[in-house]
Design a protein around this motif. Structure first.
Motif: not given
Length: 285
Positions: A139-143, A242-248
């Motif tokens: 939930r804090r991904k953007t931050e 970032k690498h894994v979050a960008d892949r959902g």
């Protein structure tokens, strides 16, 4: 009373029989390992407990890696009523082999199942460490990912990097927690995303992450002591996130020792949260 079995070392010709045994409905303790159990066959101690008709009743594998560090990698048996007899017979035979091999061995076991914890404590093993688990608060991904600074010093790991990666690993970790070059080759082969951090074209840190069934796991992170406190570990983790979050991928975990305060501080900063799950590490005395 349990009839005494035949104890002998496993050999390559036993591999298919061992595989079949491990696929049955039996009780199994396995170390968190990069190898399959039968990949250790041929190394010592890897012992079989056989019935009079030569069928497998129990297995114990505690081969060393790195040198002088003997983890209980596998303990499996088919009859829970004879658990203690299997353990004492196999471990005593293995202990003799260990003392013949090493002048100063460390024998350790994790225990993420209650029956294994109870067995080790009954046999006098001492809990010396505890591994705690964290999960990233996505939930804090953007931050968090907004803090992703210059990643130009980070590149993907290649097989040619493993020698230096192994040197960093063995420099950074206590022998109990070290990974051999061979183990790191397995880790690299099984990873979904592995990176190194370079300064002046020299590797000073690395991370190895895995992926399974929609979940990512930061399996290894290390930075050479002379380059610590320069946010290198933080940059490696941010780049991985970032690498894994960008892949959902939203479910990202990491484990660390309960007394590894530097790592805990880093994971807290990046909004990893304790799951409440942990498991003890026992040492044989």
């Amino acid at each position: 009373m349990k009839q005494k079995g035949i104890i002998r070392a496993a050999v390559k010709s036993d591999i298919s029989t061992i595989d079949k045994f491990l696929q049955q409905r039996i009780t199994i303790h396995r170390h968190l390992d990069w190898r399959q159990p039968t990949e250790w066959v041929g190394r010592s101690p890897f012992l079989l407990y056989l019935s009079p008709d030569n069928s497998i009743e129990a297995i114990l594998n505690c081969t060393p890696e790195p040198q002088d560090t003997y983890w209980i990698r596998l303990f499996a048996f088919n009859n829970p009523f004879h658990k203690v007899a299997y353990w004492e017979t196999l471990f005593n035979a293995g202990l003799k082999m260990i003392t013949d091999q090493s002048g100063n061995p460390t024998i350790a076991s994790l225990a993420y199942q209650k029956w294994m914890k109870d067995l080790l404590e009954m046999e006098g093993w001492i809990e010396k460490h505890r591994v705690i688990q964290f999960k990233w608060d996505n939930r804090r991904k953007t931050e968090v990912l907004r803090a992703n600074g210059d990643s130009s010093s980070i590149r993907q790991m290649t097989h040619a990097d493993i020698i230096k990666v192994a040197f960093i690993d063995q420099t950074c970790f206590h022998p109990l927690w070290q990974q051999s070059q061979e183990a790191l080759e397995h880790a690299y082969a099984q990873s979904v995303y592995s990176t190194v951090f370079e300064i002046d074209q020299s590797i000073c840190g690395f991370q190895i992450s895995t992926y399974d069934k929609g979940k990512a796991h930061l399996a290894r992170l290390a930075v050479l002591p002379d380059f610590q406190k320069q946010h290198i570990g933080e940059q490696l983790v941010l780049n991985m996130l970032k690498h894994v979050a960008d892949r959902g991928i939203k479910n990202i975990s990491v484990n660390t020792q309960q007394d590894n305060y530097n790592s805990i501080g880093l994971y807290n900063k990046l909004h990893f949260k304790k799951t409440g799950d942990s498991f003890p590490i026992y040492i044989y005395h």
